[in-house]
Design a protein around this motif. Structure first.
Motif, short mmCIF file in Angstrom:
data_model
loop_
_atom_site.label_atom_id
_atom_site.label_comp_id
_atom_site.label_asym_id
_atom_site.label_seq_id
_atom_site.Cartn_x
_atom_site.Cartn_y
_atom_site.Cartn_z
N CYS A 177 0.85 -1.19 0.00
CA CYS A 177 0.00 0.00 0.00
C CYS A 177 0.89 1.25 0.00
CB CYS A 177 -0.91 0.00 1.23
SG CYS A 177 -2.05 1.39 1.26
N ALA A 222 -3.69 6.45 -0.67
CA ALA A 222 -5.14 6.31 -0.58
C ALA A 222 -5.79 7.52 -1.24
CB ALA A 222 -5.58 6.21 0.87
N LEU A 263 -5.96 -1.55 -7.07
CA LEU A 263 -6.88 -1.73 -5.95
C LEU A 263 -6.38 -2.91 -5.13
CD1 LEU A 263 -10.39 -1.34 -7.63
CD2 LEU A 263 -9.02 0.39 -6.45
N GLU A 264 -6.79 -3.00 -3.88
CA GLU A 264 -6.30 -4.07 -3.00
C GLU A 264 -6.56 -5.46 -3.56
OE1 GLU A 264 -6.29 -5.36 1.69
OE2 GLU A 264 -7.72 -3.85 1.01
N LEU A 296 -14.35 6.56 -5.48
CA LEU A 296 -13.08 5.95 -5.05
C LEU A 296 -12.62 6.46 -3.69
CD1 LEU A 296 -11.22 6.04 -8.48
CD2 LEU A 296 -12.12 4.02 -7.29
N VAL A 312 -10.40 4.50 -0.94
CA VAL A 312 -9.76 3.34 -1.56
C VAL A 312 -8.24 3.44 -1.39
CG1 VAL A 312 -9.28 2.24 -3.78
CG2 VAL A 312 -11.60 2.94 -3.21
N GLN A 313 -7.64 2.35 -0.96
CA GLN A 313 -6.18 2.29 -0.86
C GLN A 313 -5.61 1.85 -2.19
OE1 GLN A 313 -5.62 -0.35 2.54
NE2 GLN A 313 -5.19 1.44 3.80
N LEU A 314 -4.42 2.38 -2.50
CA LEU A 314 -3.74 2.06 -3.76
C LEU A 314 -2.44 1.31 -3.46
CD1 LEU A 314 -4.28 5.49 -5.53
CD2 LEU A 314 -5.52 3.34 -5.96
#
Length: 169
Positions: free
Chosen positions: A7, A10, A41-42, A76, A79-81
């Motif tokens: 990660c 976000a 995306l996760e 979005l 949302v974690q990237l």
């Protein structure tokens, strides 16, 4: 999520009406996040090319590939990237990616197990390891300093800690 992605940021929400997002980078150099693209995306179901805009309070504006409207950007929010691990720089021996610390078992210097690292927190004064264990009355927050955490062994998946007196009830 497999261990081949880390990660790195976000999405904090939309910025403007043309699909830009407010991006919070978790990288030491906030702008380095664009160099790790595509960001995923996760669950790995979607990836984004990243074009950074300007610095804003608590982040950077960015255009993500395929996001062209405020509604898509708002969807979005939160949302974690994730970046492919092989795109990230190798770290010196005394530095670690937070993702590598989460889940490690924590032992005191006498060999007694304290629990496992649940999260790595940073509220501005340095990293804290959030340790949860069945023998603890509450979650233990250990300062992630060499004095308190003298040993991190990623191969053995364990941490040796020397908590300050009175920290553990």
């Amino acid at each position: 999520m497999s261990g081949d992605r880390v990660c790195v940021g976000a999405i904090a929400g939309a910025y403007g009406v043309r699909g830009e997002v407010r991006l919070k980078s978790f990288c030491a150099d906030a702008t380095a996040i664009a160099g790790y693209a595509p960001l995923w995306l996760e669950d790995g179901s979607r990836s984004f090319a990243v074009t950074l805009g300007r610095a804003i309070p608590n982040g950077i504006t960015a255009l993500l590939g395929g996001v062209t409207s405020k509604e898509q950007a708002d969807a979005l929010r939160g949302v974690q990237l994730f970046a492919d691990r092989d795109k990230l720089p190798n770290l010196p021996d005394d530095e670690f990616y937070h993702a590598d610390l989460i889940g490690l078992s924590v032992f005191d210097t006498g060999g007694a197990e304290l629990g496992q690292v649940r999260a790595v927190l940073n509220h501005g004064a340095g990293d804290l390891l959030e340790v949860f264990g069945s023998g603890l009355k509450t979650t233990l927050l250990l300062p992630f300093t060499r004095a308190v955490v003298p040993t991190v062994d990623l191969t053995a998946r364990r941490i040796i800690a020397d908590p300050p007196e009175g920290l553990i009830e």
